[in-house]
Write a protein that holds these residues in place. Structure first.
Motif, mmCIF file in Angstrom:
data_model
loop_
_atom_site.group_PDB
_atom_site.id
_atom_site.type_symbol
_atom_site.label_atom_id
_atom_site.label_comp_id
_atom_site.label_asym_id
_atom_site.label_seq_id
_atom_site.Cartn_x
_atom_site.Cartn_y
_atom_site.Cartn_z
ATOM 1 N N GLY A 146 0.842 -1.194 0.000
ATOM 2 C CA GLY A 146 0.000 0.000 0.000
ATOM 3 C C GLY A 146 0.883 1.251 0.000
ATOM 4 O O GLY A 146 1.881 1.312 0.714
ATOM 5 N N ILE A 147 0.527 2.235 -0.805
ATOM 6 C CA ILE A 147 1.340 3.448 -0.944
ATOM 7 C C ILE A 147 0.853 4.510 0.045
ATOM 8 O O ILE A 147 -0.336 4.851 0.050
ATOM 9 C CB ILE A 147 1.237 4.017 -2.377
ATOM 10 C CG1 ILE A 147 1.601 2.938 -3.409
ATOM 11 C CG2 ILE A 147 2.142 5.233 -2.540
ATOM 12 C CD1 ILE A 147 1.342 3.382 -4.848
ATOM 13 N N PRO A 148 1.762 5.056 0.867
ATOM 14 C CA PRO A 148 1.351 6.118 1.802
ATOM 15 C C PRO A 148 0.771 7.318 1.042
ATOM 16 O O PRO A 148 1.273 7.676 -0.029
ATOM 17 C CB PRO A 148 2.668 6.509 2.492
ATOM 18 C CG PRO A 148 3.540 5.307 2.349
ATOM 19 C CD PRO A 148 3.175 4.702 1.021
ATOM 20 N N VAL A 197 -3.764 -6.714 -7.950
ATOM 21 C CA VAL A 197 -3.022 -5.461 -7.788
ATOM 22 C C VAL A 197 -3.906 -4.327 -8.284
ATOM 23 O O VAL A 197 -4.479 -4.404 -9.380
ATOM 24 C CB VAL A 197 -1.687 -5.510 -8.566
ATOM 25 C CG1 VAL A 197 -0.945 -4.182 -8.433
ATOM 26 C CG2 VAL A 197 -0.815 -6.663 -8.063
ATOM 27 N N LEU A 198 -4.022 -3.263 -7.476
ATOM 28 C CA LEU A 198 -4.861 -2.120 -7.866
ATOM 29 C C LEU A 198 -4.240 -1.344 -9.033
ATOM 30 O O LEU A 198 -3.068 -1.545 -9.385
ATOM 31 C CB LEU A 198 -5.074 -1.188 -6.669
ATOM 32 C CG LEU A 198 -5.840 -1.778 -5.479
ATOM 33 C CD1 LEU A 198 -6.075 -0.707 -4.415
ATOM 34 C CD2 LEU A 198 -7.170 -2.401 -5.923
ATOM 35 N N ALA A 199 -5.025 -0.423 -9.587
ATOM 36 C CA ALA A 199 -4.598 0.341 -10.764
ATOM 37 C C ALA A 199 -3.359 1.196 -10.494
ATOM 38 O O ALA A 199 -2.679 1.613 -11.440
ATOM 39 C CB ALA A 199 -5.750 1.224 -11.246
ATOM 40 N N ASP A 200 -3.033 1.437 -9.203
ATOM 41 C CA ASP A 200 -1.816 2.219 -8.916
ATOM 42 C C ASP A 200 -0.545 1.420 -9.230
ATOM 43 O O ASP A 200 0.565 1.942 -9.159
ATOM 44 C CB ASP A 200 -1.812 2.715 -7.459
ATOM 45 C CG ASP A 200 -1.818 1.583 -6.430
ATOM 46 O OD1 ASP A 200 -1.417 0.452 -6.751
ATOM 47 O OD2 ASP A 200 -2.224 1.846 -5.277
ATOM 48 N N GLY A 201 -0.722 0.142 -9.556
ATOM 49 C CA GLY A 201 0.420 -0.688 -9.940
ATOM 50 C C GLY A 201 1.170 -1.297 -8.769
ATOM 51 O O GLY A 201 2.116 -2.073 -8.961
ATOM 52 N N TRP A 202 0.778 -0.988 -7.537
ATOM 53 C CA TRP A 202 1.484 -1.475 -6.351
ATOM 54 C C TRP A 202 0.585 -2.231 -5.378
ATOM 55 O O TRP A 202 0.914 -3.333 -4.969
ATOM 56 C CB TRP A 202 2.117 -0.293 -5.589
ATOM 57 C CG TRP A 202 3.310 0.288 -6.278
ATOM 58 C CD1 TRP A 202 3.325 1.422 -7.037
ATOM 59 C CD2 TRP A 202 4.638 -0.239 -6.290
ATOM 60 N NE1 TRP A 202 4.598 1.631 -7.513
ATOM 61 C CE2 TRP A 202 5.423 0.641 -7.065
ATOM 62 C CE3 TRP A 202 5.251 -1.367 -5.718
ATOM 63 C CZ2 TRP A 202 6.778 0.429 -7.295
ATOM 64 C CZ3 TRP A 202 6.607 -1.570 -5.932
ATOM 65 C CH2 TRP A 202 7.351 -0.685 -6.716
#
Ligand code: MG
Ligand code: MG
Length: 282
Positions: free
Chosen positions: A82-84, A228-233
């Motif tokens: 997950g990206i902060p 994996v979500l569209a954010d790629g991460w």
């Protein structure tokens, strides 16, 4: 080195790795202290980075191509990566997995913890959902230590995955991710060999002093299938079930195991499990 080779570390190199591990542990401790409802995951990222840099180390996550943060912060059905973000505000009762790593003097640490987010007064809501999240985190953490205990006695690395799987199966109806696994660690954050969190037909390499691995069970309250979500991460459970991730970088020494990313080197927890502590200093 061929792809399947990996470097066994000397005692001097393990002592150098302990420095990276301890800084990683302190960064996660700082994140845990700051983790309360109303805080954003980006603020936790800032705190982790500040802690790592205060020791003259740097974030090894920022060295991963395309990743610009110090931690991964995965909330509820997010399992890992997950990206902060400033708009990702934590709520009381959320289950948050924080993954972090530091590099210093060319050596790496890698560790993850799961936190049940308390409210502003430090209380965690007493609901069925939160109780289930606590049980999931506790089972995942317990499986990590079952894996660490297995490593201390193992002839082959594959025994670690079997111990993790057995522990999880004995503690609930959970899903162990198979798409993501642990790894060797040293001069790079990710090295050979892979460390499975489940039983496989592979025996794996021989376990000998100088082996250092990051053991990291990723467990959901439902299915082990992910996307994996569209954010790629961000990796989420396909069935939206809650997830937990616990990780330690662990060294095998002549006298036992040394949990490089635990504040006490793993001493107290290993003692309670009847596993020899193999720390090389202190
Ligand atoms: Mg990690
Ligand atoms: Mg890792």
């Amino acid at each position: 080195m061929s792809r399947s080779d990996f470097e066994l570390k000397t005692p001097q190199q393990l002592i150098a790795m302990r420095k990276a591990g301890l800084i990683t542990a302190k960064a996660l401790e700082a994140v845990k202290s700051a983790c309360v409802a109303g805080v954003s995951t980006l603020e936790l990222d800032r705190i982790a980075n500040e802690t790592i840099e205060s020791f003259g180390a740097h974030s090894n996550f920022q060295l991963v191509a395309g990743y610009n943060h110090t931690i991964c912060a995965s909330v509820n059905h997010e399992v890992v990566h997950g990206i902060p973000a400033p708009e990702r505000i934590l709520e009381a009762g959320d289950i948050l997995s924080v993954d972090c790593g530091a590099e210093i003097d060319g050596w790496n640490g890698d560790s993850a913890i799961t936190i049940i987010v308390p409210d502003q007064s430090g209380q965690v809501p007493d609901t069925d959902l939160v109780r289930a999240r606590r049980a999931l985190s506790s089972a995942t953490d317990g499986s990590l230590w079952a894996g660490i205990a297995a490593l201390a006695k193992a002839e082959r690395l594959g025994e670690v995955g079997a111990a993790i799987e057995d522990y999880i199966e004995a503690n609930g109806k959970y899903g162990i991710l198979e798409d993501y696994v642990g790894h060797g660690i040293g001069r790079s954050m990710h090295e050979e060999p892979p460390v499975y969190n489940f039983r496989t037909k592979l025996l794996g390499p021989k376990v000998t002093p100088g082996l250092v691995v990051a053991i990291e069970p990723m467990v959901t309250a439902g299915s082990n299938k992910t996307k994996v979500l569209a954010d790629g991460w961000t990796v989420v459970s396909k069935d939206s079930s809650d997830a937990s991730h616990w990780e330690h970088s662990v060294a095998v020494t002549e006298t036992g195991v040394w949990v490089l990313t635990a504040l006490d080197g793993g001493k107290s927890r290993l003692e309670s499990l009847g596993v020899p502590f193999g720390g090389l200093e202190g």
